[in-house]
Design an enzyme around this catalytic site. Structure first.
Site, PDB file in Angstrom:
ATOM      1  N   ASN A  13       0.855  -1.112  -0.136  1.00 32.66           N
ATOM      2  CA  ASN A  13       0.034   0.047   0.070  1.00 32.66           C
ATOM      3  C   ASN A  13       0.829   1.236  -0.159  1.00 32.66           C
ATOM      4  OD1 ASN A  13      -1.886   1.983   0.382  1.00 32.66           O
ATOM      5  ND2 ASN A  13      -2.355   1.565   2.313  1.00 32.66           N
ATOM      6  N   TRP A  14       0.903   2.051  -1.217  1.00 28.99           N
ATOM      7  CA  TRP A  14       1.959   2.999  -1.219  1.00 28.99           C
ATOM      8  C   TRP A  14       1.335   4.247  -0.715  1.00 28.99           C
ATOM      9  CZ3 TRP A  14       4.571   2.881  -6.905  1.00 28.99           C
ATOM     10  CH2 TRP A  14       5.159   1.715  -7.095  1.00 28.99           C
ATOM     11  N   LYS A  15       0.025   4.317  -0.408  1.00 27.41           N
ATOM     12  CA  LYS A  15      -0.331   5.472   0.162  1.00 27.41           C
ATOM     13  C   LYS A  15       0.014   6.878  -0.573  1.00 27.41           C
ATOM     14  CE  LYS A  15       0.045   3.162   4.736  1.00 27.41           C
ATOM     15  NZ  LYS A  15       0.150   3.581   6.250  1.00 27.41           N
ATOM     16  N   HIS A  98      -9.486   1.381   4.495  1.00 28.09           N
ATOM     17  CA  HIS A  98      -8.054   1.535   5.150  1.00 28.09           C
ATOM     18  C   HIS A  98      -8.290   2.499   6.236  1.00 28.09           C
ATOM     19  CE1 HIS A  98      -3.868   2.722   6.311  1.00 28.09           C
ATOM     20  NE2 HIS A  98      -3.605   1.374   5.575  1.00 28.09           N
ATOM     21  N   GLU A 100      -6.845   4.846   7.591  1.00 27.24           N
ATOM     22  CA  GLU A 100      -6.370   6.208   7.240  1.00 27.24           C
ATOM     23  C   GLU A 100      -7.641   7.184   6.492  1.00 27.24           C
ATOM     24  OE1 GLU A 100      -1.761   5.453   7.160  1.00 27.24           O
ATOM     25  OE2 GLU A 100      -2.869   5.774   5.177  1.00 27.24           O
ATOM     26  N   GLU A 170      -5.688  -4.856  10.291  1.00 30.14           N
ATOM     27  CA  GLU A 170      -4.557  -3.708  10.708  1.00 30.14           C
ATOM     28  C   GLU A 170      -5.185  -2.918  11.823  1.00 30.14           C
ATOM     29  OE1 GLU A 170      -2.700  -2.342   6.906  1.00 30.14           O
ATOM     30  OE2 GLU A 170      -4.383  -0.886   7.173  1.00 30.14           O
ATOM     31  N   GLY A 176       2.108   2.752  10.706  1.00 31.90           N
ATOM     32  CA  GLY A 176       2.782   4.051  10.612  1.00 31.90           C
ATOM     33  C   GLY A 176       3.655   4.557  11.765  1.00 31.90           C
ATOM     34  N   SER A 216       2.880  -2.126  10.222  1.00 29.73           N
ATOM     35  CA  SER A 216       4.259  -2.129  10.149  1.00 29.73           C
ATOM     36  C   SER A 216       4.857  -3.552  10.205  1.00 29.73           C
ATOM     37  CB  SER A 216       4.645  -1.479  11.749  1.00 29.73           C
ATOM     38  OG  SER A 216       4.142  -0.243  11.976  1.00 29.73           O
TER      39      SER A 216
END
Length: 255
Positions: A13-15, A98, A100, A170, A176, A216
């Site tokens: 997941n490159w975000k 996700h 975020e 997650e 992060g 992580s």
């Protein structure tokens, strides 16, 4: 992992990272490092990188996915992207729910469900994210939170469509932050989620469903996490932006 009954999947997941040129460079470096993988390898990249990523990985074992999609096919939803648009590009995967998206952009369990069904209707495979906050873990409600998120997200999803669902556990407190659930903690919650799927769809489908750990996972802890029976891969953040680190995770998943 239990490769006898379900796929092992490592997805990046490159975000909000990498320009199209940088995406091409990174994927070009990854391709020879993961070409012999004994697991599915996916890179989920920002919208602006999708075409460059598809071009760079054509004919390789790396599949490309998006990081979100809207629940409507079209309409007045400025800056959103629909599942039919992703399908038309030739994508196979999309991340939905996700933390975020939930934390910063108002995503709810209900809108996650709507996005899941929209993606499935276009034949996309969904990487569905669930997970608890630190406060919820400390309050002892991790199982309830993850079960609720899973049940609502899968509302009206058929048994047949479950073959197009990958679940990523997650824990929000480990995304992060550098913190990571222990291998036993990850295995326990992935097992809880598998039991929820068994209650909804039966044991056979539960045993066939890939449940990743995200939060992580990196090249240093991947092997231990992946040794657990209920951890079927990883949704990788920061480590997916470095070809060598991502490749070492893929190597651990290929054992």
């Amino acid at each position: 992992m239990n490769k006898a009954t379900r796929k092992t999947v490592i997805a990046g997941n490159w975000k909000m990272n990498k320009t199209p040129a940088e995406a091409t460079e990174l994927l070009t470096a990854m391709i020879p490092l993961v070409k012999d993988a004994d697991c599915d390898v996916i890179a989920c990249v920002p919208y602006v990188d999708l075409q460059a990523a598809l071009d760079a990985t054509k004919g390789t074992n790396i599949k490309i996915g998006a990081e979100n999609c809207h629940w409507e096919k079209s309409g007045a939803y400025t800056a959103e992207v629909s599942a039919p648009m992703l399908k038309a590009m030739g994508l196979e995967y999309v991340i939905i729910g996700h933390s975020e998206r939930r934390q910063y952009f108002g995503e709810t369990d209900v809108t996650v469900n709507k996005r899941v069904k929209a993606a499935l209707s276009e034949g996309l495979t969904v990487i569905l994210c669930v997970g608890e906050y630190l406060e919820q873990r400390e309050q002892g409600v991790t199982a309830e939170v993850c079960a609720m998120q899973t049940k609502i997200a899968l509302k009206d999803v058929s048994k047949e469509d479950m073959s197009k669902i990958i679940i990523a556990y997650e824990p929000v407190w480990a995304i992060g932050t550098g913190l990571t659930a222990t291998a036993d903690q990850a295995d326990e919650v992935c097992g809880i989620i598998r039991n929820v799927i068994a209650d909804l769809y039966g044991a056979e489908i539960a045993e066939a469903t890939t449940i990743q750990y995200g939060g992580s996972m990196n090249d240093g802890n991947a092997e231990e996490l992946l040794s657990k029976v209920n951890v079927d891969g990883g949704l990788i953040g920061g480590a997916s932006l470095v070809a060598e680190k991502f490749a070492r995770i893929v190597e651990a998943a290929s054992k």
